[in-house]
Design a protein around this motif. Structure first.
Motif, PDB file in Angstrom:
ATOM      1  N   ALA A  19       0.725  -1.111  -0.036  1.00 26.88           N
ATOM      2  CA  ALA A  19       0.040   0.062   0.082  1.00 26.88           C
ATOM      3  C   ALA A  19       0.893   1.305   0.112  1.00 26.88           C
ATOM      4  O   ALA A  19       0.288   2.394  -0.382  1.00 26.88           O
ATOM      5  CB  ALA A  19      -0.777   0.029   1.211  1.00 26.88           C
ATOM      6  N   ARG A  23      -8.708 -10.331   1.881  1.00 31.67           N
ATOM      7  CA  ARG A  23      -9.772  -9.132   1.797  1.00 31.67           C
ATOM      8  C   ARG A  23      -9.460  -7.714   2.073  1.00 31.67           C
ATOM      9  O   ARG A  23     -10.242  -6.778   2.164  1.00 31.67           O
ATOM     10  CB  ARG A  23     -10.904  -9.611   2.992  1.00 31.67           C
ATOM     11  CG  ARG A  23     -11.762 -10.694   2.697  1.00 31.67           C
ATOM     12  CD  ARG A  23     -12.878 -11.087   3.793  1.00 31.67           C
ATOM     13  NE  ARG A  23     -12.171 -11.161   4.845  1.00 31.67           N
ATOM     14  CZ  ARG A  23     -11.636 -12.694   5.393  1.00 31.67           C
ATOM     15  NH1 ARG A  23     -11.882 -13.631   4.407  1.00 31.67           N
ATOM     16  NH2 ARG A  23     -11.184 -12.793   6.436  1.00 31.67           N
ATOM     17  N   ASP A  24      -7.948  -7.338   2.320  1.00 33.82           N
ATOM     18  CA  ASP A  24      -7.393  -6.352   2.681  1.00 33.82           C
ATOM     19  C   ASP A  24      -7.671  -5.327   1.323  1.00 33.82           C
ATOM     20  O   ASP A  24      -7.672  -5.936   0.336  1.00 33.82           O
ATOM     21  CB  ASP A  24      -5.740  -6.430   2.575  1.00 33.82           C
ATOM     22  CG  ASP A  24      -5.222  -5.049   2.859  1.00 33.82           C
ATOM     23  OD1 ASP A  24      -5.160  -4.570   3.800  1.00 33.82           O
ATOM     24  OD2 ASP A  24      -4.729  -4.674   1.713  1.00 33.82           O
ATOM     25  N   ALA A  25      -7.848  -4.012   1.794  1.00 32.44           N
ATOM     26  CA  ALA A  25      -8.376  -3.143   0.492  1.00 32.44           C
ATOM     27  C   ALA A  25      -7.366  -3.105  -0.550  1.00 32.44           C
ATOM     28  O   ALA A  25      -7.414  -2.937  -1.575  1.00 32.44           O
ATOM     29  CB  ALA A  25      -8.391  -1.716   1.436  1.00 32.44           C
ATOM     30  N   HIS A  26      -6.014  -3.109  -0.195  1.00 35.31           N
ATOM     31  CA  HIS A  26      -4.992  -3.017  -0.976  1.00 35.31           C
ATOM     32  C   HIS A  26      -4.936  -4.562  -2.092  1.00 35.31           C
ATOM     33  O   HIS A  26      -4.413  -4.260  -3.324  1.00 35.31           O
ATOM     34  CB  HIS A  26      -3.621  -2.857  -0.346  1.00 35.31           C
ATOM     35  CG  HIS A  26      -2.422  -2.879  -1.546  1.00 35.31           C
ATOM     36  ND1 HIS A  26      -1.549  -3.960  -1.715  1.00 35.31           N
ATOM     37  CD2 HIS A  26      -1.886  -2.052  -2.436  1.00 35.31           C
ATOM     38  CE1 HIS A  26      -0.781  -3.813  -2.521  1.00 35.31           C
ATOM     39  NE2 HIS A  26      -0.792  -2.522  -3.057  1.00 35.31           N
ATOM     40  N   HIS A  27      -5.108  -5.546  -1.429  1.00 35.64           N
ATOM     41  CA  HIS A  27      -4.933  -6.700  -2.211  1.00 35.64           C
ATOM     42  C   HIS A  27      -6.268  -7.116  -3.204  1.00 35.64           C
ATOM     43  O   HIS A  27      -6.146  -7.694  -3.988  1.00 35.64           O
ATOM     44  CB  HIS A  27      -4.917  -8.024  -1.182  1.00 35.64           C
ATOM     45  CG  HIS A  27      -3.721  -7.758  -0.222  1.00 35.64           C
ATOM     46  ND1 HIS A  27      -3.639  -8.585   1.312  1.00 35.64           N
ATOM     47  CD2 HIS A  27      -2.624  -7.215  -0.314  1.00 35.64           C
ATOM     48  CE1 HIS A  27      -2.492  -8.096   1.540  1.00 35.64           C
ATOM     49  NE2 HIS A  27      -1.769  -7.567   0.500  1.00 35.64           N
ATOM     50  N   GLN A  28      -7.475  -6.559  -2.755  1.00 40.61           N
ATOM     51  CA  GLN A  28      -8.530  -7.052  -3.292  1.00 40.61           C
ATOM     52  C   GLN A  28      -8.450  -6.574  -5.192  1.00 40.61           C
ATOM     53  O   GLN A  28      -8.684  -7.188  -5.978  1.00 40.61           O
ATOM     54  CB  GLN A  28      -9.813  -6.401  -2.945  1.00 40.61           C
ATOM     55  CG  GLN A  28     -10.429  -7.319  -1.925  1.00 40.61           C
ATOM     56  CD  GLN A  28     -11.057  -8.444  -2.442  1.00 40.61           C
ATOM     57  OE1 GLN A  28     -11.768  -8.357  -3.130  1.00 40.61           O
ATOM     58  NE2 GLN A  28     -10.490  -9.454  -1.793  1.00 40.61           N
TER      59      GLN A  28
END
Length: 258
Positions: free
Chosen positions: A30, A70-75
Motif C-alpha cells: 500500500a 480481503r485487505d483493501a490493497h489486495h482486492q
C-alpha cells in the motif's frame, strides 16, 4: 496465390506467435501505490496478449496469510488476476522470500496455479528451469538458516495460528531487522553462488534456460557446463521500474515498462 514473402502473410504470422511472460520481485504494498498501478496496467495491456504469465516470487512485499485476501490493497490485485485468468491466460505463481505463506485460498481467488520452487517446464522446444532464486544465494549463510526455519511446516502452522495483526507486526519487525542485516553484507554475499547454480542445473539435467529473480540484478548470463550451453536470465525488480521477460519460439528478451 500469395507468395511466402507477402506482407499480409508476415503480419498474420507475427500475430499468431505465442509468447509467455516472466516477472518477479514486484513487492506490491500500500505504501507504493504507483507500483501497484503499474502492475494493474501491465496485466491489462501486456499480459492480456500472452498465453501465460509466470510470477516467480515476491509478488507482495510480504504476505501474512491467506486470511488477508480481503485487505483493501489486495482486492484490486486479486480481482485483476482473476479477470485475466478467466480470459484463458494461464497464470502461475511461485513463492518468494517475502510471500511464501501464500496458499490455496489466494490462488483460488486469483485464478493462479502455485508452482514448487524450482519447477521444470517446457517452453516451445526448450526445457526451462524456474526458480525464485533465493536458495541459490548460499554464501549468505545466516539467510539460509532463516529460510530453512520459516519454510518448515511446524513453524508456519504455529505462526498462522496467531491473530492476523500480530503476524503483521512480527513480519514488520523481521523486515526491519533484515534491512539492517543486508546493509552490513557485501553485494557478492547476497548474489547467487555459481557452484549452487551449477548443482541445480546438473540436478535438472542441464535445462537450456534458467529463469529466476530475487537478486534484483537483471541480466543475461551464458553458462558452459559439462558440454552444455545454458542461459541464465535474472529478472528485474519493480522498485523503480517495471520489467519483464518475454519468451517465444525464437527466444527471450528483457523489456522495460518505462
Amino acid at each position: 496465390m500469395k507468395s511466402l514473402g507477402d506482407k499480409s502473410d508476415n503480419l498474420l504470422s507475427q500475430s499468431l506467435v505465442d509468447y509467455s511472460l516472466f516477472i518477479s520481485d514486484l513487492h506490491l504494498c500500500a505504501s507504493r501505490p504507483h507500483i501497484t498501478a503499474a502492475f494493474l496496467e501491465f496485466l491489462k495491456n501486456t499480459a492480456s496478449k500472452a498465453v501465460a504469465l509466470y510470477i516467480l516470487g515476491d509478488l507482495f512485499e510480504y504476505w501474512a496469510g491467506d486470511d488477508d485476501i480481503r485487505d483493501a490493497h489486495h482486492q484490486p490485485i486479486i480481482s485483476a488476476l482473476k479477470s485475466l485468468a478467466e480470459t484463458g491466460i494461464k497464470l502461475y505463481l511461485m513463492h518468494g522470500n517475502r510471500d511464501f505463506l501464500i496458499s490455496n485460498a489466494f490462488c483460488d481467488a486469483a485464478g493462479m496455479t502455485l508452482l514448487p520452487d524450482p519447477s521444470l517446464i517446457k517452453l516451445h522446444d526448450k526445457t526451462v528451469l524456474l526458480s525464485h532464486g533465493d536458495d541459490l544465494c548460499t554464501d549468505d549463510v545466516e539467510y539460509q538458516k532463516f529460510r530453512l526455519q520459516v519454510r518448515a511446516t511446524k513453524w508456519q502452522e504455529d505462526f498462522l495460528k496467531q491473530p492476523l495483526e500480530m503476524r503483521k507486526d512480527q513480519i514488520e519487525a523481521i523486515r526491519t531487522h533484515s534491512e539492517h542485516e543486508k546493509s552490513q553484507k557485501s553485494m557478492q554475499i547476497m548474489d547467487v553462488n555459481q557452484v549452487a547454480v551449477d548443482c541445480v542445473l546438473k540436478k535438472y539435467d542441464y535445462p537450456e534456460l534458467l529463469i529466476h529473480g530475487h537478486t534484483h540484478r537483471p541480466n543475461q548470463h551464458h553458462i558452459q557446463l559439462d558440454g552444455h550451453n545454458i542461459t541464465r536470465w535474472v529478472l528485474g525488480d519493480w522498485y523503480e521500474q517495471g520489467s519483464y521477460l518475454e519468451c517465444d519460439h525464437i527466444g527471450c528478451k528483457a523489456i522495460s515498462l518505462l
